[in-house]
Scaffold this motif. Structure first.
Motif, short mmCIF file in Angstrom:
data_model
loop_
_atom_site.label_atom_id
_atom_site.label_comp_id
_atom_site.label_asym_id
_atom_site.label_seq_id
_atom_site.Cartn_x
_atom_site.Cartn_y
_atom_site.Cartn_z
N GLY A 112 0.80 -1.22 0.00
CA GLY A 112 0.00 0.00 0.00
C GLY A 112 0.83 1.26 0.00
O GLY A 112 0.38 2.32 0.48
N GLY A 113 2.07 1.20 -0.55
CA GLY A 113 2.94 2.37 -0.63
C GLY A 113 3.58 2.75 0.69
O GLY A 113 4.18 3.82 0.79
N ASP A 114 3.51 1.86 1.67
CA ASP A 114 3.94 2.20 3.03
C ASP A 114 4.97 1.17 3.53
O ASP A 114 4.62 0.02 3.80
CB ASP A 114 2.72 2.22 3.95
N LEU A 115 6.23 1.60 3.66
CA LEU A 115 7.28 0.69 4.12
C LEU A 115 7.07 0.24 5.56
O LEU A 115 7.64 -0.77 5.98
CB LEU A 115 8.65 1.35 3.97
N ARG A 116 6.25 0.94 6.30
CA ARG A 116 5.95 0.47 7.66
C ARG A 116 5.20 -0.85 7.62
O ARG A 116 5.32 -1.66 8.55
CB ARG A 116 5.14 1.52 8.41
N ARG A 117 4.45 -1.09 6.57
CA ARG A 117 3.74 -2.36 6.43
C ARG A 117 4.72 -3.49 6.13
O ARG A 117 4.54 -4.62 6.58
CB ARG A 117 2.68 -2.26 5.33
N LEU A 118 5.76 -3.19 5.37
CA LEU A 118 6.83 -4.17 5.16
C LEU A 118 7.47 -4.51 6.50
O LEU A 118 7.70 -5.68 6.81
CB LEU A 118 7.87 -3.61 4.19
N ARG A 119 7.75 -3.48 7.29
CA ARG A 119 8.35 -3.69 8.61
C ARG A 119 7.44 -4.54 9.48
O ARG A 119 7.92 -5.45 10.19
CB ARG A 119 8.60 -2.32 9.25
N LYS A 120 6.14 -4.25 9.44
CA LYS A 120 5.19 -5.03 10.24
C LYS A 120 5.17 -6.48 9.78
O LYS A 120 5.11 -7.40 10.61
CB LYS A 120 3.80 -4.41 10.14
N ARG A 128 14.56 -10.75 8.27
CA ARG A 128 13.37 -10.76 7.42
C ARG A 128 13.19 -9.41 6.74
O ARG A 128 12.87 -9.34 5.55
CB ARG A 128 12.14 -11.11 8.27
N GLU A 129 13.42 -8.33 7.46
CA GLU A 129 13.35 -7.00 6.85
C GLU A 129 14.34 -6.91 5.69
O GLU A 129 14.02 -6.38 4.62
CB GLU A 129 13.68 -5.91 7.88
N ARG A 130 15.54 -7.41 5.91
CA ARG A 130 16.56 -7.37 4.85
C ARG A 130 16.09 -8.14 3.62
O ARG A 130 16.23 -7.67 2.49
CB ARG A 130 17.87 -7.96 5.36
N ARG A 131 15.54 -9.30 3.84
CA ARG A 131 15.08 -10.11 2.69
C ARG A 131 13.96 -9.40 1.93
O ARG A 131 13.93 -9.41 0.70
CB ARG A 131 14.62 -11.48 3.17
N LEU A 132 13.03 -8.80 2.67
CA LEU A 132 11.92 -8.11 2.01
C LEU A 132 12.42 -6.89 1.24
O LEU A 132 11.96 -6.63 0.11
CB LEU A 132 10.88 -7.70 3.04
N LEU A 133 13.33 -6.13 1.81
CA LEU A 133 13.86 -4.95 1.13
C LEU A 133 14.58 -5.34 -0.15
O LEU A 133 14.56 -4.59 -1.14
CB LEU A 133 14.80 -4.19 2.06
N LEU A 148 19.13 0.65 6.04
CA LEU A 148 19.02 0.35 7.46
C LEU A 148 20.00 1.18 8.28
O LEU A 148 19.72 1.51 9.44
CB LEU A 148 19.23 -1.15 7.69
N ARG A 149 21.15 1.50 7.69
CA ARG A 149 22.13 2.34 8.39
C ARG A 149 21.50 3.68 8.76
O ARG A 149 21.74 4.21 9.84
CB ARG A 149 23.34 2.56 7.47
N GLU A 150 20.69 4.22 7.87
CA GLU A 150 20.05 5.52 8.13
C GLU A 150 18.70 5.35 8.83
O GLU A 150 18.34 6.17 9.67
CB GLU A 150 19.90 6.29 6.83
N ALA A 151 17.99 4.29 8.51
CA ALA A 151 16.66 4.08 9.10
C ALA A 151 16.73 3.74 10.58
O ALA A 151 15.71 3.83 11.28
CB ALA A 151 15.93 2.96 8.35
N VAL A 154 14.90 5.73 13.13
CA VAL A 154 13.46 5.62 13.39
C VAL A 154 12.98 4.17 13.49
O VAL A 154 11.85 3.93 13.92
CB VAL A 154 12.64 6.36 12.30
N TRP A 155 13.83 3.22 13.11
CA TRP A 155 13.52 1.80 13.27
C TRP A 155 14.53 1.21 14.25
O TRP A 155 15.62 0.76 13.84
CB TRP A 155 13.60 1.07 11.92
N PRO A 156 14.25 1.22 15.53
CA PRO A 156 15.24 0.82 16.54
C PRO A 156 15.83 -0.57 16.34
O PRO A 156 16.99 -0.80 16.69
CB PRO A 156 14.44 0.90 17.85
N GLU A 157 15.05 -1.49 15.79
CA GLU A 157 15.57 -2.85 15.61
C GLU A 157 16.73 -2.91 14.62
O GLU A 157 17.49 -3.88 14.59
CB GLU A 157 14.46 -3.81 15.15
N ALA A 158 16.89 -1.85 13.81
CA ALA A 158 17.97 -1.81 12.83
C ALA A 158 19.30 -1.37 13.45
O ALA A 158 20.33 -1.38 12.77
CB ALA A 158 17.61 -0.88 11.68
#
Length: 216
Positions: A112-120, A128-133, A148-151, A154-158
């Motif tokens: 839906g144009g929202d990378l937060r949904r990929l994260r979810k 898993r985030e790496r594989r999806l990206l 991920l270096r920059e994210a 705002v994405w603490p798990e990174a």
């Protein structure tokens, strides 16, 4: 831990501690448009081209109105090529124009144009985030590292993380290549800012020379 190494890190961060997202005019937040613009910037930076050109091209795409996946996917191929060319991204413009369109379509259709949904969908699993990206056309392992270096802001798990290119910069400066030691040397500096500064030292010998001179 040597005082000299702390001085080097301080000089590096004080002079060159700026994320690439910030340089590209992206006010990074955990919202759809900034995350998408970071994905595009990471794609551009992952090619064998000067970082300044990638940053200028990310700005050119934004100025052309291609600032979200819907608009990027709806633009025709020539429109994307022209925007890339205005940014100076001419060596890879035709292939990249295609990849940007395909990636935007994938992001729109699947998340839906929202990378937060990929994260979810990844459920907090960084691998898993790496594989999806990496499913986005043109975004390989290097592009994922950059994103991920920059994210991590705002994405603490990174984070906290320093990717291989950042560690290359540390070695050029005579600093430890152990991430934990580097983070300790940097004190309260945001890991994303430290990583960006180290990357600048890795890709630009002048940055490394300037930093060592300032550190005395």
């Amino acid at each position: 831990m040597s005082t000299g190494q702390r001085r080097i890190v301080r000089a590096l961060v004080d002079t060159h501690g700026r994320t690439y997202a910030d340089e590209a005019g992206i006010r990074l937040r955990d919202t759809p448009q900034p995350l998408y613009r970071l994905l595009v910037l990471s794609h551009l930076l992952s090619a064998r081209i000067r970082g300044s050109i990638a940053v200028a091209t990310a700005r050119a795409l934004y100025d052309a109105g291609l600032r979200d996946p819907r608009r990027m996917a709806a633009a025709d191929w020539q429109e994307r090529v022209d925007a890339l060319g205005r940014g100076g991204y001419r060596r890879y413009d035709e292939r990249t124009a295609t990849q940007l369109g395909e990636a935007a379509a994938l992001l729109t259709e699947r998340w839906g144009g929202d990378l937060r949904r990929l994260r979810k969908e990844a459920g907090g699993d960084l691998d898993r985030e790496r594989r999806l990206l990496r499913e986005f056309p043109g975004v390989g392992p290097t592009g994922v590292d950059i994103f991920l270096r920059e994210a991590q802001l705002v994405w603490p798990e990174a984070g906290p993380t320093l990717d291989p290119k950042a560690l290359q910069g540390a070695r050029r400066l005579g600093l430890p290549s152990d991430p934990d030691r580097l983070l300790d040397l940097a004190g309260k500096t945001e890991p994303a800012v430290l990583a960006a500064a180290l990357v600048r030292a890795a890709v630009d010998e002048g940055v490394a020379e300037d930093t060592l001179e300032r550190a005395g």
